[in-house]
Structure formats: structure tokens, C-alpha cells
Design an enzyme around this catalytic site. Structure first.
Site, PDB file in Angstrom:
ATOM      1  N   GLU A 118      97.886  20.309  62.654  1.00 44.99           N
ATOM      2  CA  GLU A 118      98.191  20.631  64.053  1.00 44.99           C
ATOM      3  C   GLU A 118      99.507  19.990  64.483  1.00 44.99           C
ATOM      4  O   GLU A 118     100.286  20.587  65.210  1.00 44.99           O
ATOM      5  CB  GLU A 118      97.051  20.175  64.974  1.00 44.99           C
ATOM      6  CG  GLU A 118      95.760  20.974  64.795  1.00 44.99           C
ATOM      7  CD  GLU A 118      95.929  22.446  65.134  1.00 44.99           C
ATOM      8  OE1 GLU A 118      96.886  22.812  65.828  1.00 44.99           O
ATOM      9  OE2 GLU A 118      95.090  23.241  64.670  1.00 44.99           O
TER      10      GLU A 118
ATOM     11  N   TYR B 247      95.401  20.103  73.658  1.00 50.63           N
ATOM     12  CA  TYR B 247      95.241  21.160  72.654  1.00 50.63           C
ATOM     13  C   TYR B 247      94.854  20.576  71.297  1.00 50.63           C
ATOM     14  O   TYR B 247      93.882  21.002  70.666  1.00 50.63           O
ATOM     15  CB  TYR B 247      96.524  22.011  72.535  1.00 50.63           C
ATOM     16  CG  TYR B 247      96.483  22.790  71.254  1.00 50.63           C
ATOM     17  CD1 TYR B 247      95.652  23.890  71.143  1.00 50.63           C
ATOM     18  CD2 TYR B 247      97.192  22.362  70.122  1.00 50.63           C
ATOM     19  CE1 TYR B 247      95.521  24.567  69.936  1.00 50.63           C
ATOM     20  CE2 TYR B 247      97.082  23.026  68.927  1.00 50.63           C
ATOM     21  CZ  TYR B 247      96.241  24.132  68.845  1.00 50.63           C
ATOM     22  OH  TYR B 247      96.106  24.773  67.650  1.00 50.63           O
TER      23      TYR B 247
ATOM     24  N   ASP C 118      96.201  27.189  72.432  1.00 55.69           N
ATOM     25  CA  ASP C 118      97.637  27.136  72.144  1.00 55.69           C
ATOM     26  C   ASP C 118      98.310  28.348  72.799  1.00 55.69           C
ATOM     27  O   ASP C 118      97.647  29.126  73.507  1.00 55.69           O
ATOM     28  CB  ASP C 118      97.878  27.079  70.620  1.00 55.69           C
ATOM     29  CG  ASP C 118      97.513  28.382  69.929  1.00 55.69           C
ATOM     30  OD1 ASP C 118      96.894  29.272  70.574  1.00 55.69           O
ATOM     31  OD2 ASP C 118      97.848  28.533  68.740  1.00 55.69           O
TER      32      ASP C 118
END
Ligand code: SF4
Length: 343
Positions: A40, A123, A141
Site C-alpha cells: 500500500e 485508507y 482509494d
């Protein structure tokens, strides 16, 4: 606002889509929170194809939180390669050290706990918690946000309606898969410019499609104003290498290395003053575009290099391109080398 159709039907379609069409990505073959977290971080503002090349290499070097925490910040910066966003690497490193200092020496297992680590926002916390630990939290996202905004025909980004439907959709047994299905759908089907509504599993429920112009949703972001920044570099060869210096730890390209430089008004004069030599004439020019800045750099080679005030310099490098450089410095060094090679 009431969702446009039962959430359960939407979720079932999303999961069926995911089961049939999920992108086969290396970080999807694991439930290890560390590996998911690394992916991520790398994916922030970087294309999947680029991250895929770097991800395994990074993990081979730093296979777990402990190895990352033990490494120096410099080594982690190098490990991120040229992904460009150094604050990401610094935060990743700081967070790994925070985990290692915590009593359990393990990553937090909730989105709330994860969000307390440096550099982990809502997120990323949602993505790691839902995928690795099955927590029922959304991870919205840009791709997922677009899908949901179109589904609701909602103009505003970051709206309550989008947050509500995202939360409702993950309230199930497979929250991580729902989040990833939305990300995939936005990346592959509901793309920014040309949504392929005919191929979309949510098409029958989509208000944006029903209105005939899904691309209108969500409203486009206002284009940021772009400021111009002048940078002046000095190429100072020494002992088969070239001098580099480190940028400050805050601000643009923080903590990365570059050729000795000054930037902004009177940059050339200030650099000459600092180095105590005349900079001579420009050897190469490079341009670098950032979201908010257009950077123009000029590289000078002082004719009196041996008399440069070395105490103002950082370190001599025989292989400057191997250093964790700012993107602009890398361009400047490559340009200088190709200039030398063509002569
Ligand atoms: S139907 Fe079209 S606009 Fe709606 S979510 Fe699917 S691809 Fe996007």
C-alpha cells in the site's frame, strides 16, 4: 441518502466480480499485514506495474518489520529505489521502529491502531486491517471513490454518502475482498475517462450510468496552480567521483541527496558565494514537473573546482546514481553523464 439499491445485491455483485476477475498481484497472495502494508505504501501515487517490479525486491531485503526497523533510514530509501516519494520511505521506517518499540512488537490489528503509526492514513489503515485481519472497515482509494460516486451519481468527493455506502458494503464476512473489488473495478472497468458500463457488474444499479454521463461524477478536482522553481546545481568532480549533499529533512525531496545546490531567487549567486568559486557557464538544463511545481534546473561546472569550500559540501560519491537522489538530481546527473559521453 438512501443507497440506490440494496447494499446486499451490490456487495454480491462486487464479490462475484472479484472472484472471477481479481487482478493477480503479488501482495494478494498473502495475509501478512507487513507485506500488505508495504504494497500500500509503494502504491501511493505509483502505478501497479512499477510497484510489482520493486515489491519483491524490497521484501527480499526487508522481509519483516524487524529487519526494516533494524536498517538505517538511508538503506530503506535505497530499497524503495526510484519510486520517488521519500517521505513514504521515511514514514515506513519510522513506523517499523514504532512497532518494534511497542510492547507486543507486532503490528496493530485494527485500523484505529494502525492509523496511529507514522504515515498510515485512513485508507492504508483500512486496507491493511480489512485485508489482513478481516476488520469491517472501508478502504476508499481514488478508484473506489470514483466507482461509488458514480454509483450514487454524487458530484462531491469525500462525501458522507460515499463514506456511508463504503461502510455498508464492507459490513460482511469478506470486507477485504469488497474493498479490493472496488479498487479493481475502478482501475479496470470504471476508469476515469472511459467507464465500460456494459461490462460493469454494478451497471444495473448505477445512477451515473442511468443519467447517461457517468464521467461527470465525481466532479473533477480543480487544477492546482503550478509555481515555477529555479534550481542551480554545481558539478564538482573529485577523485574519480562527484560531490553530493543531502537535502534538509523537511520539505521537497526531504533527506535525499543531490549535487550541491541552491534554489529560488538569486540561486546562482548564492551557490557561487557558498562554494567560494565562480560557477562559469551552464552545462546542462533539466526540467522536472511536480503536481504543484515546474522545476527548471541548470548545472554548472566551476572551473576552479579544487578551490571549492569543501566544508560546505556533503560527501564524495564515486557512483552518484546509486545514492538515494532526488528525481531532479538524478535527471541532472544522467544529463551530465550523457553530455560527457557524447563529447
Ligand atoms: S455502470 Fe459505469 S459508471 Fe457505473 S460503476 Fe459501472 S462502469 Fe462505473
Amino acid at each position: 441518502m438512501t443507497p440506490p439499491s440494496p447494499v446486499r445485491a451490490l456487495r454480491a455483485r462486487l464479490l462475484a466480480y472479484y472472484d472471477a476477475h481479481a487482478r493477480d498481484l503479488p501482495w494478494r497472495r498473502t495475509r501478512d499485514p507487513y507485506r500488505i502494508w508495504v504494497s500500500e505504501v509503494m502504491l501511493q501515487q505509483t502505478r501497479v506495474a512499477v510497484v510489482t517490479q520493486r515489491y519483491e525486491r524490497f521484501l527480499a531485503r526487508f522481509p519483516d518489520v524487524a529487519s526494516l526497523a533494524r536498517a538505517s533510514a538511508e538503506t530503506v530509501l535505497r530499497g524503495m529505489g526510484r519510486l520517488g516519494y521519500y517521505s513514504r520511505a521515511r514514514n515506513l521506517h519510522a513506523a517499523a521502529r514504532a512497532v518494534e518499540r511497542s510492547p507486543r512488537r507486532r503490528m496493530p490489528e485494527s485500523a484505529r491502531g494502525l492509523a496511529e503509526l507514522p504515515g498510515i492514513g485512513a485508507y492504508t489503515a483500512g486496507a491493511v486491517a480489512s485485508i489482513a485481519f478481516g476488520e469491517r472497515v472501508p478502504a476508499v482509494d481514488g478508484n473506489a471513490e470514483r466507482v461509488l460516486a458514480r454509483l450514487l451519481a454524487h458530484g462531491r468527493r469525500k462525501s458522507t454518502a460515499v463514506s456511508e455506502i463504503a461502510r455498508a458494503l464492507v459490513d460482511c464476512e469478506r470486507p477485504g475482498d469488497v474493498n479490493q473489488a472496488l479498487m479493481d473495478l475502478g482501475a479496470v472497468v470504471c476508469t476515469a475517462r472511459t467507464p465500460r458500463c456494459a461490462a460493469c457488474p454494478l451497471g444495473a444499479h448505477c445512477r451515473g450510468r442511468a443519467l447517461g454521463a457517468p464521467e461527470r461524477f465525481p466532479a473533477k478536482r480543480a487544477r492546482p496552480s503550478v509555481a515555477k522553481l529555479d534550481v542551480v546545481f554545481a558539478w564538482i568532480p573529485s577523485g574519480g567521483g562527484v560531490w553530493l549533499e543531502r537535502r534538509p529533512l523537511a520539505g521537497l525531496w526531504s533527506g535525499l541527496w543531490q549535487l550541491p545546490a541552491e534554489e529560488g531567487p538569486r540561486a546562482r549567486g548564492r551557490l557561487a558565494e557558498r562554494l567560494g568559486v565562480d560557477l562559469g557557464r551552464v552545462r546542462v538544463r533539466v526540467h522536472h514537473a511536480l503536481t504543484h511545481r515546474s522545476v527548471e534546473a541548470r548545472v554548472y561546472v566551476p572551473s576552479d573546482a579544487p578551490h571549492v569550500r569543501r566544508r560546505t559540501l556533503g560527501a564524495r560519491s564515486r557512483d552518484p546514481l546509486a545514492a538515494p537522489l532526488s528525481a531532479l538530481a538524478r535527471k541532472a546527473i544522467v544529463a551530465m553523464r550523457s553530455r560527457a559521453a557524447s563529447r
